[in-house]
Design an enzyme around this catalytic site. Structure first.
Site, PDB file in Angstrom:
ATOM      1  N   TYR A 242       0.945  -1.190  -0.076  1.00 39.03           N
ATOM      2  CA  TYR A 242       0.067   0.068  -0.091  1.00 39.03           C
ATOM      3  C   TYR A 242       0.834   1.246  -0.022  1.00 39.03           C
ATOM      4  O   TYR A 242       2.009   1.187   0.903  1.00 39.03           O
ATOM      5  CB  TYR A 242      -0.951   0.046   1.287  1.00 39.03           C
ATOM      6  CG  TYR A 242      -1.879  -1.188   1.403  1.00 39.03           C
ATOM      7  CD1 TYR A 242      -3.078  -0.971   0.941  1.00 39.03           C
ATOM      8  CD2 TYR A 242      -1.529  -2.177   1.887  1.00 39.03           C
ATOM      9  CE1 TYR A 242      -3.928  -1.899   1.077  1.00 39.03           C
ATOM     10  CE2 TYR A 242      -2.425  -3.466   1.812  1.00 39.03           C
ATOM     11  CZ  TYR A 242      -3.813  -3.283   1.644  1.00 39.03           C
ATOM     12  OH  TYR A 242      -4.632  -4.068   1.824  1.00 39.03           O
ATOM     13  N   HIS A 250      -6.043   1.937  -1.151  1.00 40.67           N
ATOM     14  CA  HIS A 250      -6.069   0.603  -1.734  1.00 40.67           C
ATOM     15  C   HIS A 250      -4.632   0.381  -2.042  1.00 40.67           C
ATOM     16  O   HIS A 250      -3.683   0.977  -2.472  1.00 40.67           O
ATOM     17  CB  HIS A 250      -6.843   0.602  -3.200  1.00 40.67           C
ATOM     18  CG  HIS A 250      -8.509   0.620  -2.980  1.00 40.67           C
ATOM     19  ND1 HIS A 250      -9.062  -0.177  -2.424  1.00 40.67           N
ATOM     20  CD2 HIS A 250      -9.279   1.838  -3.242  1.00 40.67           C
ATOM     21  CE1 HIS A 250     -10.265   0.174  -2.362  1.00 40.67           C
ATOM     22  NE2 HIS A 250     -10.568   1.599  -2.947  1.00 40.67           N
ATOM     23  N   LYS A 281      -4.137  -3.592  -9.796  1.00 45.45           N
ATOM     24  CA  LYS A 281      -2.940  -3.595  -9.041  1.00 45.45           C
ATOM     25  C   LYS A 281      -1.924  -4.062 -10.162  1.00 45.45           C
ATOM     26  O   LYS A 281      -2.190  -4.666 -10.900  1.00 45.45           O
ATOM     27  CB  LYS A 281      -2.927  -4.497  -7.962  1.00 45.45           C
ATOM     28  CG  LYS A 281      -4.086  -4.336  -7.006  1.00 45.45           C
ATOM     29  CD  LYS A 281      -3.997  -5.079  -5.627  1.00 45.45           C
ATOM     30  CE  LYS A 281      -5.375  -5.256  -4.858  1.00 45.45           C
ATOM     31  NZ  LYS A 281      -6.047  -4.215  -4.560  1.00 45.45           N
TER      32      LYS A 281
END
EC number: 4.6.1.16
Length: 309
Positions: A242, A250, A281
């Protein structure tokens, strides 16, 4: 730092796991050292709850080792510390501790009885109000049906007055005393033993550096870059990285460690890249580079992301 918190912070080692039982330590480490851990405490009555867990905070071995290497924390053999503390406990300290627990139990029982009485009083008050309303309506109906006759009117008024008198006065007289019997003290189970056993461990209770997996250099590298790291099992990786506190951000990367000369399966790279892109991601691979430099390990990282499908 909290005035009651002193360094190094003791991390309890219990059956191969690392725990923090102090809320002050948990908040300090999260705020100042980016250590999140995983809350593991649950209520005995609700063993299957999986949200809103509480203390203790369980640390990964990597987190525990990082804190020890920084001099922020130390590892304590909790079983030995508890045994030594109980053996060294003086008799007057033990009696004082038990007396404090009994006092807390009496106070808890008194508060519980007060809550019960307040609840009961509200219920009885509602009954009295219903009786009073019913009597008033009956009086109004009787007076409307028989408007003549003074004796009738007087009897209706007397009936209403009798109902008014018999309601709250009789109900209030049935109150039960909130005095707590000495033989019914509520049992108190302390969450910590800080008042009974010394919080600072002795030298023989301290343990060596925690054993960590081969991914530790990558973990330490990302942590030094300011990332907050948490276990990544639910996303099929080793860590989630993070850019800030995980309560506010997120995660940016699914992190997987690899040896410097390890052969990587192309399908694993494709699967990781697609998975990371699918959950918004990046897929990050990294590891310690093998060099002849003795000053420290150099960690290299590479990220994959699908640009289009």
């Amino acid at each position: 730092m909290n005035s009651q918190l002193s360094l190094p912070i003791p991390i309890s080692y219990i059956e191969g796991n690392y725990f923090l039982f102090s809320i002050d330590a948990v908040t300090y480490l999260r705020r100042e050292h980016h250590i999140c851990g995983v809350l593991a405490g649950t209520l005995p009555q609700i063993p299957q709850q999986n949200v809103f867990l509480g203390l203790p905070l369980q640390l990964m071995p990597e987190e525990a080792r990082l804190l020890v290497e920084k001099g922020v924390a130390c590892i304590v053999d909790e079983v030995k510390a508890q045994k030594d503390g109980m053996k060294a406990l003086m008799e007057h300290d033990r009696k004082k501790y038990l007396h404090d627990l009994e006092s807390q139990g009496l106070e808890a029982m008194r508060l519980q009885n007060n809550r019960k009485e307040q609840k009961k009083e509200k219920h009885l008050q509602k009954i009295a109000e219903k009786q009073s309303t019913k009597a008033r309506k009956a009086a109004e109906t009787a007076s409307a049906d028989e408007p003549k006759g003074e004796s009738k009117e007087e009897s209706v008024v007397d009936l209403f007055a009798d109902n008014q008198q018999s309601g709250p006065s009789q109900i209030s007289s049935r109150r039960v005393s909130t005095t707590v019997p000495t033989n019914s003290v509520m049992g108190i189970t302390p969450a910590t033993s800080y008042r009974l056993i010394p919080s600072q461990p002795s030298a023989d209770q301290l343990m060596a550096l925690p054993a960590v997996p081969s991914s530790y250099p990558l973990f330490a590298h990302l942590h030094s870059e300011g990332y907050f790291l948490s276990p990544g099992l639910r996303f099929g990786c080793q860590y989630l990285a993070y850019p800030g506190d995980s309560l506010r951000f997120h995660s940016h990367f699914l992190v997987v460690s690899a040896e410097w000369d390890e052969e990587l399966n192309l399908m694993d790279l494709i699967a990781g890249g697609r998975l990371g892109t699918g959950v918004k991601k990046g897929f990050l691979i990294g590891g310690a580079e093998k060099t002849e430099d003795t000053e420290g390990e150099r960690v290299r990282t590479f990220s994959l992301e699908w640009a289009g499908m």
